[in-house]
Scaffold this motif. Sequence first.
Motif, PDB file in Angstrom:
ATOM      1  N   TYR A  28       0.846  -1.198   0.000  1.00  0.00           N
ATOM      2  CA  TYR A  28       0.000   0.000   0.000  1.00  0.00           C
ATOM      3  C   TYR A  28       0.885   1.254   0.000  1.00  0.00           C
ATOM      4  O   TYR A  28       0.673   2.178  -0.783  1.00  0.00           O
ATOM      5  CB  TYR A  28      -0.921  -0.019   1.217  1.00  0.00           C
ATOM      6  CG  TYR A  28      -1.707   1.248   1.411  1.00  0.00           C
ATOM      7  CD1 TYR A  28      -2.961   1.403   0.832  1.00  0.00           C
ATOM      8  CD2 TYR A  28      -1.195   2.308   2.164  1.00  0.00           C
ATOM      9  CE1 TYR A  28      -3.687   2.577   1.011  1.00  0.00           C
ATOM     10  CE2 TYR A  28      -1.905   3.478   2.338  1.00  0.00           C
ATOM     11  CZ  TYR A  28      -3.154   3.608   1.765  1.00  0.00           C
ATOM     12  OH  TYR A  28      -3.855   4.771   1.929  1.00  0.00           O
ATOM     13  N   ARG A  67      -6.675   1.214  -5.539  1.00  0.00           N
ATOM     14  CA  ARG A  67      -8.100   1.162  -5.207  1.00  0.00           C
ATOM     15  C   ARG A  67      -8.563  -0.259  -4.895  1.00  0.00           C
ATOM     16  O   ARG A  67      -9.337  -0.489  -3.974  1.00  0.00           O
ATOM     17  CB  ARG A  67      -8.945   1.748  -6.341  1.00  0.00           C
ATOM     18  CG  ARG A  67      -9.314   3.195  -6.067  1.00  0.00           C
ATOM     19  CD  ARG A  67     -10.258   3.690  -7.101  1.00  0.00           C
ATOM     20  NE  ARG A  67      -9.385   4.089  -8.212  1.00  0.00           N
ATOM     21  CZ  ARG A  67      -9.784   4.457  -9.392  1.00  0.00           C
ATOM     22  NH1 ARG A  67     -11.055   4.470  -9.682  1.00  0.00           N
ATOM     23  NH2 ARG A  67      -8.940   4.815 -10.316  1.00  0.00           N
ATOM     24  N   GLU A  68      -8.086  -1.217  -5.681  1.00  0.00           N
ATOM     25  CA  GLU A  68      -8.459  -2.617  -5.447  1.00  0.00           C
ATOM     26  C   GLU A  68      -7.897  -3.100  -4.109  1.00  0.00           C
ATOM     27  O   GLU A  68      -8.576  -3.812  -3.361  1.00  0.00           O
ATOM     28  CB  GLU A  68      -7.956  -3.514  -6.587  1.00  0.00           C
ATOM     29  CG  GLU A  68      -8.334  -4.963  -6.430  1.00  0.00           C
ATOM     30  CD  GLU A  68      -9.840  -5.216  -6.415  1.00  0.00           C
ATOM     31  OE1 GLU A  68     -10.248  -6.250  -5.854  1.00  0.00           O
ATOM     32  OE2 GLU A  68     -10.611  -4.393  -6.943  1.00  0.00           O
ATOM     33  N   ILE A 104      -7.317  -1.243  -1.471  1.00  0.00           N
ATOM     34  CA  ILE A 104      -8.149  -0.604  -0.443  1.00  0.00           C
ATOM     35  C   ILE A 104      -9.495  -1.324  -0.344  1.00  0.00           C
ATOM     36  O   ILE A 104     -10.018  -1.544   0.753  1.00  0.00           O
ATOM     37  CB  ILE A 104      -8.333   0.899  -0.737  1.00  0.00           C
ATOM     38  CG1 ILE A 104      -6.998   1.632  -0.560  1.00  0.00           C
ATOM     39  CG2 ILE A 104      -9.400   1.509   0.153  1.00  0.00           C
ATOM     40  CD1 ILE A 104      -7.000   3.055  -1.083  1.00  0.00           C
ATOM     41  N   HIS A 105     -10.051  -1.718  -1.479  1.00  0.00           N
ATOM     42  CA  HIS A 105     -11.320  -2.470  -1.487  1.00  0.00           C
ATOM     43  C   HIS A 105     -11.160  -3.810  -0.760  1.00  0.00           C
ATOM     44  O   HIS A 105     -12.014  -4.191   0.050  1.00  0.00           O
ATOM     45  CB  HIS A 105     -11.780  -2.686  -2.930  1.00  0.00           C
ATOM     46  CG  HIS A 105     -12.997  -3.547  -3.048  1.00  0.00           C
ATOM     47  ND1 HIS A 105     -14.252  -3.110  -2.684  1.00  0.00           N
ATOM     48  CD2 HIS A 105     -13.138  -4.829  -3.459  1.00  0.00           C
ATOM     49  CE1 HIS A 105     -15.123  -4.093  -2.873  1.00  0.00           C
ATOM     50  NE2 HIS A 105     -14.472  -5.145  -3.342  1.00  0.00           N
ATOM     51  N   VAL A 106     -10.075  -4.519  -1.032  1.00  0.00           N
ATOM     52  CA  VAL A 106      -9.819  -5.807  -0.362  1.00  0.00           C
ATOM     53  C   VAL A 106      -9.617  -5.574   1.138  1.00  0.00           C
ATOM     54  O   VAL A 106     -10.129  -6.328   1.964  1.00  0.00           O
ATOM     55  CB  VAL A 106      -8.602  -6.526  -0.993  1.00  0.00           C
ATOM     56  CG1 VAL A 106      -8.173  -7.722  -0.160  1.00  0.00           C
ATOM     57  CG2 VAL A 106      -8.929  -6.951  -2.410  1.00  0.00           C
ATOM     58  N   GLY A 151     -10.980  -3.272   2.888  1.00  0.00           N
ATOM     59  CA  GLY A 151     -12.320  -3.016   3.431  1.00  0.00           C
ATOM     60  C   GLY A 151     -13.111  -4.299   3.625  1.00  0.00           C
ATOM     61  O   GLY A 151     -13.835  -4.446   4.613  1.00  0.00           O
ATOM     62  N   LYS A 152     -13.018  -5.221   2.660  1.00  0.00           N
ATOM     63  CA  LYS A 152     -13.726  -6.501   2.789  1.00  0.00           C
ATOM     64  C   LYS A 152     -13.277  -7.283   4.022  1.00  0.00           C
ATOM     65  O   LYS A 152     -14.049  -8.033   4.604  1.00  0.00           O
ATOM     66  CB  LYS A 152     -13.484  -7.367   1.539  1.00  0.00           C
ATOM     67  CG  LYS A 152     -14.354  -6.971   0.380  1.00  0.00           C
ATOM     68  CD  LYS A 152     -14.107  -7.738  -0.901  1.00  0.00           C
ATOM     69  CE  LYS A 152     -13.718  -9.170  -0.777  1.00  0.00           C
ATOM     70  NZ  LYS A 152     -13.521  -9.831  -2.084  1.00  0.00           N
ATOM     71  N   HIS A 153     -12.024  -7.092   4.409  1.00  0.00           N
ATOM     72  CA  HIS A 153     -11.474  -7.818   5.551  1.00  0.00           C
ATOM     73  C   HIS A 153     -11.390  -6.946   6.803  1.00  0.00           C
ATOM     74  O   HIS A 153     -10.663  -7.262   7.738  1.00  0.00           O
ATOM     75  CB  HIS A 153     -10.101  -8.397   5.185  1.00  0.00           C
ATOM     76  CG  HIS A 153     -10.201  -9.435   4.122  1.00  0.00           C
ATOM     77  ND1 HIS A 153     -10.566 -10.733   4.384  1.00  0.00           N
ATOM     78  CD2 HIS A 153     -10.047  -9.361   2.776  1.00  0.00           C
ATOM     79  CE1 HIS A 153     -10.599 -11.420   3.253  1.00  0.00           C
ATOM     80  NE2 HIS A 153     -10.292 -10.607   2.261  1.00  0.00           N
ATOM     81  N   LYS A 154     -12.158  -5.861   6.793  1.00  0.00           N
ATOM     82  CA  LYS A 154     -12.294  -4.961   7.949  1.00  0.00           C
ATOM     83  C   LYS A 154     -10.973  -4.299   8.360  1.00  0.00           C
ATOM     84  O   LYS A 154     -10.720  -4.062   9.532  1.00  0.00           O
ATOM     85  CB  LYS A 154     -12.891  -5.693   9.161  1.00  0.00           C
ATOM     86  CG  LYS A 154     -14.203  -6.390   8.873  1.00  0.00           C
ATOM     87  CD  LYS A 154     -15.306  -5.402   8.632  1.00  0.00           C
ATOM     88  CE  LYS A 154     -16.646  -6.077   8.575  1.00  0.00           C
ATOM     89  NZ  LYS A 154     -17.264  -6.125   7.298  1.00  0.00           N
ATOM     90  N   GLU A 202      -9.140  -0.921   8.224  1.00  0.00           N
ATOM     91  CA  GLU A 202      -9.472   0.488   8.008  1.00  0.00           C
ATOM     92  C   GLU A 202      -8.208   1.341   8.046  1.00  0.00           C
ATOM     93  O   GLU A 202      -7.312   1.097   8.853  1.00  0.00           O
ATOM     94  CB  GLU A 202     -10.430   0.970   9.091  1.00  0.00           C
ATOM     95  CG  GLU A 202     -11.755   0.243   9.098  1.00  0.00           C
ATOM     96  CD  GLU A 202     -12.636   0.675  10.258  1.00  0.00           C
ATOM     97  OE1 GLU A 202     -12.424   1.778  10.806  1.00  0.00           O
ATOM     98  OE2 GLU A 202     -13.535  -0.106  10.603  1.00  0.00           O
TER      99      GLU A 202
END
Length: 166
Positions: free
Chosen positions: A66, A96-97, A99-101, A103-106, A108
């Motif tokens: 990241y 972006r992907e 960050i999306h992944v 988010g899916k795994h909580k 933040e």
Amino acid sequence: MAEETVDIMEENDEMQALIEERDMLKDRLLRALADIENTRKRGERDRREAESYGGSKLAKDMLPVYDNLRRALDSADDAQREAAKAIFNGVELTLRELIHVFGKHKIEVILPEVGDRFDPQLHEAMFEAPLPDTKAGDIIQVMSEGFMLHERLLRPAQVGVSSTPA
């Protein structure tokens, strides 16, 4: 009659011994049941914790990815972005992907802003400097974002903090 008294006393002694043995066995049974219940609860808690935080090692290992993607995007000026537009679009999509992944795994992102109060639970002070028009403990620079996994800190945000002006 003396013989009957002796028999009654022996029976009372036997009865008392049986009552004591019963009480001891009952106590051991209750302790064993409590121990089993505690083991069950501990196992359930460990299972929930493994489910929530089992990926924390992988998550920590992904944080430099990241950071590098973010640095790649931040390091270029407009002219460089225009010259290598496709590459920068690819890096942005990848970030972006990621960050999306997260988010899916909580997971933040902790993104403090200049002027926020320093919180040692979420931030790591990389330096301290007196800065006019700030209060001691105000964030004056953000070096890198921090990350939380559910309620657990993966990495604190790295910040510069204002000290008391001299």
